[in-house]
Design an enzyme around this catalytic site. Structure first.
Site, PDB file in Angstrom:
ATOM      1  N   GLU A  42       2.137  -9.937   1.424  1.00 22.46           N
ATOM      2  CA  GLU A  42       3.032  -8.984   0.763  1.00 22.46           C
ATOM      3  C   GLU A  42       4.473  -9.330   1.098  1.00 22.46           C
ATOM      4  OE1 GLU A  42       1.777  -4.885   1.235  1.00 22.46           O
ATOM      5  OE2 GLU A  42      -0.295  -5.426   0.785  1.00 22.46           O
ATOM      6  N   HIS A  58       9.428   2.093  -3.760  1.00 18.54           N
ATOM      7  CA  HIS A  58       8.546   0.945  -4.015  1.00 18.54           C
ATOM      8  C   HIS A  58       8.980   0.325  -5.338  1.00 18.54           C
ATOM      9  CE1 HIS A  58       5.034  -1.537  -4.645  1.00 18.54           C
ATOM     10  NE2 HIS A  58       4.576  -1.194  -3.453  1.00 18.54           N
ATOM     11  N   ARG A  77      11.370  -5.364   0.225  1.00 15.98           N
ATOM     12  CA  ARG A  77      11.365  -4.350  -0.830  1.00 15.98           C
ATOM     13  C   ARG A  77      12.751  -3.883  -1.253  1.00 15.98           C
ATOM     14  NH1 ARG A  77       6.348  -0.491   0.588  1.00 15.98           N
ATOM     15  NH2 ARG A  77       4.966  -2.203   0.105  1.00 15.98           N
ATOM     16  N   HIS A 124       8.492   6.244  -2.198  1.00 14.14           N
ATOM     17  CA  HIS A 124       7.173   5.794  -1.740  1.00 14.14           C
ATOM     18  C   HIS A 124       6.930   6.088  -0.268  1.00 14.14           C
ATOM     19  CE1 HIS A 124       3.607   3.284  -1.582  1.00 14.14           C
ATOM     20  NE2 HIS A 124       4.142   2.507  -0.668  1.00 14.14           N
ATOM     21  N   ARG A 148      11.221  -0.565   5.656  1.00 12.91           N
ATOM     22  CA  ARG A 148       9.886  -0.808   6.228  1.00 12.91           C
ATOM     23  C   ARG A 148       9.259  -2.077   5.664  1.00 12.91           C
ATOM     24  NH1 ARG A 148       4.672   0.446   4.549  1.00 12.91           N
ATOM     25  NH2 ARG A 148       5.513   1.436   2.690  1.00 12.91           N
TER      26      ARG A 148
HETATM   27  C1  SIN Z   1       1.449  -1.536  -1.737  1.00 16.60           C
HETATM   28  O1  SIN Z   1       0.238  -1.663  -1.844  1.00 16.60           O
HETATM   29  O2  SIN Z   1       2.264  -2.168  -2.399  1.00 16.60           O
HETATM   30  C2  SIN Z   1       1.965  -0.550  -0.763  1.00 16.60           C
HETATM   31  C3  SIN Z   1       1.856  -1.046   0.593  1.00 16.60           C
HETATM   32  C4  SIN Z   1       2.853  -0.334   1.449  1.00 16.60           C
HETATM   33  O3  SIN Z   1       3.539   0.559   0.991  1.00 16.60           O
HETATM   34  O4  SIN Z   1       2.992  -0.721   2.606  1.00 16.60           O
END
Ligand code: SIN
Length: 562
Positions: free
Chosen positions: A142, A258, A304, A365, A400
Site C-alpha cells: 500500500e 482517503h 495518502r 477516513h 497515517r
Molecule cells: C484501505 O484499504 O485502503 C484502507 C487501509 C487503511 O486505511 O489503512
C-alpha cells in the site's frame, strides 16, 4: 505550555472536578452495574482490550451499535506488520516516520512496529484466517510502504474477518459482559478520577456503570464530514466525552482523507481500497493521463496526503469533482478473488471494476486527532484509558501510514491491558462514592427535524470550510457557523441522535480551533494561506483541553517527543 501527567493524576488537567453528565433523569429508569474495567467501543481496539482484561478482571463492554457495525468491520486493506523475512520493524518504523511528516512520537512508533508481529500471530491463534498461499502469508503493498507488508483476510474483507473472529471469542467465551446497542452518554467522575459511565439503552433506560477503570475505544469521527468511509455511528463520542471529563486532546486538526472512495452521494460511501493501487491500478484524470506519474517517485503509491493533494490539483484544473481509478489492465480472475468486497460494492452501484473506469474522490477516513495517551493507553485523567482511533499515541504524526490503524488497535489495546493489570493491582480498589449530577428538570430536547438539519449543517460546514484545504477566513466562518448552531439548540434530551449531534459539534469545534492554530501545511493539514511546511515554528503538536473552572476551550501548542 503546562506539563501534562498521565493517569496517576500528577499534573493532571482533571483535578478541578467533574463535568456535569449530559443528561436529565426525569422519566427514565436507572439501572446499576459495576465492573473492574468498562470498555466503551466494539472495534478492534475495544475487543482486544476487553478480551485481554477479562483474563483477570470483571469486564463490561458497551457498544453503541452491534459488533458488526463498527469502522473495523468495514476495513478492507489489511494490517501492516514486518512479517516477511525480507522485512524488519526498523524498515516499518522508517516508513511510518516518513509518512508522518515529522510529527510522530518515535518511541510510540517503535512500540507499534516491534510488537505488531506478535499480535498478528496471536490473532491467528485466536482463529483469524489471514490469506495464505502455500502456507505463507500473502502480503499486500500500500501507499508509502517500501515493501509488501500488509496481511489481509478474505481478500479485501480484513476488517470483517478479524472483527468476527474476535467477536466470536467474546460472545462464546462469556467472560465479558457485552451490551450492544447501548449509547454511552458521559463519563462519571469523582474527585478528578474517572469512575464509570452513564449510558442510554435502546428502550430509553439509563444505566450507571461504576468501574475502577474505563477504556475508551469508540473509533473516530468521520461523520463530521459529508463524504466519509466511516459508518453512521462514527460521531466522535469518545473524543467528546473525554474532553468533557477534562482529558487533553491532541492534533485535532488532522483528519485523514482517503484518496479513493467511490464518488457517490451515499453516506457512508464505499471505500475502494488502496491495495488495488498496490496491485497496479492507476489513477487517471479526465484526459486519461496518470497524473501521479512524475508527481511523486512512488506515483499512485505515494503517501495518502500527497495523493489527495494532487487529486485536488487535478480536479481544480479540470473543473471536475472526481478522478478515475483504472483496474481494467489487471487480470479479472485475480480481481474477483482478491477484491470481492470492492467488486461487489461497485457492482451494486452499477460499475464493473474489471471493465470500467471507477469515479473516485477523497472522503474522510481516519481521525488522527484524539485523546492524548502514553504508550500504555493512559490519558491525562486518572482511571481513564484510550486506545485505537479515539486515542492519540503519536504513531501517525501528521499523516497515517496505510494499514497501521488495525495494528494500532491490536498493539495498544493489548498494552492497555498490561497497564490495567498494574493499575488495578495497586490502585484504590473500589469506587466508594460517586456524585450523579443529573438534572432534575424534564428536558424537551430538540425536534428530530432540527437535529437532522443540525447534523447536516455540521457536515456541510466542515466539508466546505475545514476540508482537505483550509484557510483562516473560511475556518473563522466555520467557527461562527458552528457557534450559531450550538446557540440555536436546546440542551439535548435523551435521544441518541441529539447526543451524537452535540458530540459532532464538540469535535468539529476542536478540529477548526486546531486547524486555525497550525499556520503551516503538513501532512493531511493543508492551509492555502500557509502553503509551506514550517519546522521552525510548527514542528509541534496542537493540544486542547477544557478549562474546568470556566468551561472554556483552551488551545495551545506543545513539543514533539523525539
Ligand atoms: C484501505 O484499504 O485502503 C484502507 C487501509 C487503511 O486505511 O489503512
Amino acid at each position: 505550555m503546562r506539563a501534562y501527567g498521565y493517569g496517576d493524576g500528577s499534573g493532571s488537567s482533571s483535578a478541578g472536578g467533574a463535568a456535569a453528565p449530559f443528561i436529565s433523569r426525569r422519566g427514565a429508569d436507572l439501572r446499576y452495574s459495576s465492573y473492574d474495567v468498562l470498555v466503551v467501543g466494539g472495534g478492534i481496539a475495544g475487543l482486544t482490550a476487553a478480551l485481554g482484561a477479562a483474563h483477570r478482571w470483571n469486564v463490561g463492554l458497551i457498544t453503541k451499535g452491534s459488533l458488526d457495525q463498527t469502522t473495523t468491520f468495514l476495513a478492507q486493506g489489511g494490517i501492516a506488520a514486518a512479517m516477511s523475512p525480507h522485512d524488519s520493524p526498523k524498515l516499518h518504523l522508517k516508513d511510518t516516520l516518513e509518512a508522518g511528516v515529522g510529527l510522530c512520537d518515535d518511541e510510540a512508533v517503535r512500540v507499534l512496529v516491534e510488537e505488531g508481529p506478535a499480535r498478528i500471530r496471536e490473532l491467528e491463534q485466536l482463529g483469524t484466517k489471514f490469506d495464505r498461499r502455500e502456507g505463507k502469508l500473502i502480503l499486500g503493498k500500500e501507499g508509502a510502504h517500501s515493501m509488501a507488508r500488509v496481511v489481509h483476510a478474505g481478500g479485501d474483507a480484513t476488517g470483517s474477518v478479524v472483527a468476527s473472529s474476535l467477536a466470536e471469542v467474546i460472545t462464546k467465551g462469556g467472560r465479558v459482559e457485552l451490551h450492544e446497542n447501548e449509547f454511552v452518554i458521559d463519563l462519571l467522575m469523582d474527585g478528578g478520577r474517572c469512575v464509570g459511565a452513564v449510558s442510554l439503552g435502546a428502550e430509553g433506560e439509563l444505566t450507571v456503570s461504576l468501574a475502577r477503570a474505563v477504556v475508551l475505544a469508540c473509533g473516530g469521527a468521520g461523520q463530521v464530514y459529508s463524504r466519509t468511509t466511516n459508518p453512521l455511528m462514527a460521531t466522535g463520542d469518545g473524543h467528546a466525552m473525554a474532553y468533557r471529563a477534562g482529558a487533553v486532546m491532541r492534533d485535532m486538526e488532522f483528519m485523514q482523507f482517503h484518496p479513493t472512495a467511490y464518488y457517490g452521494k451515499e453516506n457512508p460511501t464505499l471505500l475502494v481500497t488502496e491495495a488495488l493501487r498496490g496491485e497496479g491500478a492507476y489513477l487517471l484524470d479526465d484526459a486519461g493521463c496518470r497524473f501521479m506519474v512524475g508527481a511523486h517517485p512512488q506515483a499512485e503509491l505515494a503517501p495518502r496526503d500527497v495523493v489527495v493533494r494532487h487529486m485536488r490539483r487535478v480536479c481544480d484544473r479540470d473543473g471536475s469533482e472526481h478522478v478515475w481509478l483504472d483496474a481494467r489492465h489487471l487480470d479479472a480472475a485475480f480481481l474477483r478473488e482478491r477484491f470481492p468486497t470492492v467488486l461487489n460494492g461497485l457492482k451494486k452501484r452499477g460499475f464493473d471494476l474489471c471493465g470500467q473506469l471507477i469515479p473516485v474522490a477523497p472522503a474522510s477516513h481516519y481521525f488522527i486527532g484524539g485523546v492524548l495517551t502514553d504508550t500504555w493507553g493512559r490519558s491525562t485523567v486518572p482511571g481513564l484509558y484510550a486506545c485505537g482511533e479515539t486515542s492519540s499515541t503519536g504513531i501517525h504524526g501528521a499523516n497515517r501510514l496505510a494499514s497501521n490503524s488495525l495494528l494500532e488497535g491490536l498493539v495498544f489495546g493489548e498494552r492497555t491491558v498490561r497497564e490495567l493489570n498494574r493499575y488495578l493491582a495497586v490502585a484504590d480498589p473500589a469506587v466508594r462514592k460517586v456524585r450523579l449530577d443529573l438534572a432534575d428538570e424534564v428536558r424537551e430536547g430538540n425536534a428530530p427535524g432540527a437535529v437532522a438539519e443540525g447534523r447536516a449543517t455540521v457536515q456541510r460546514t466542515m466539508t466546505d470550510l475545514c476540508g482537505v484545504v483550509r484557510n483562516a477566513p473560511e475556518l473563522t466562518r466555520a467557527q461562527e457557523t458552528l457557534a450559531a448552531l450550538q446557540a440555536s439548540l436546546a440542551a439535548p434530551g435523551l435521544s441518541v441522535a441529539e447526543l451524537e449531534l452535540f458530540n459532532l459539534l464538540t469535535v468539529a469545534e476542536h478540529m477548526v480551533a486546531a486547524a486555525l492554530l497550525r499556520e503551516e501545511s503538513r501532512g493531511v493539514h493543508l492551509r492555502s494561506d500557509f502553503p509551506e511546511r514550517d519546522d521552525a515554528g510548527w514542528r509541534r503538536h496542537s493540544l486542547i483541553h477544557r478549562d474546568l473552572e470556566t468551561g472554556g476551550l483552551v488551545v495551545e501548542a506543545g513539543p514533539v517527543a523525539d
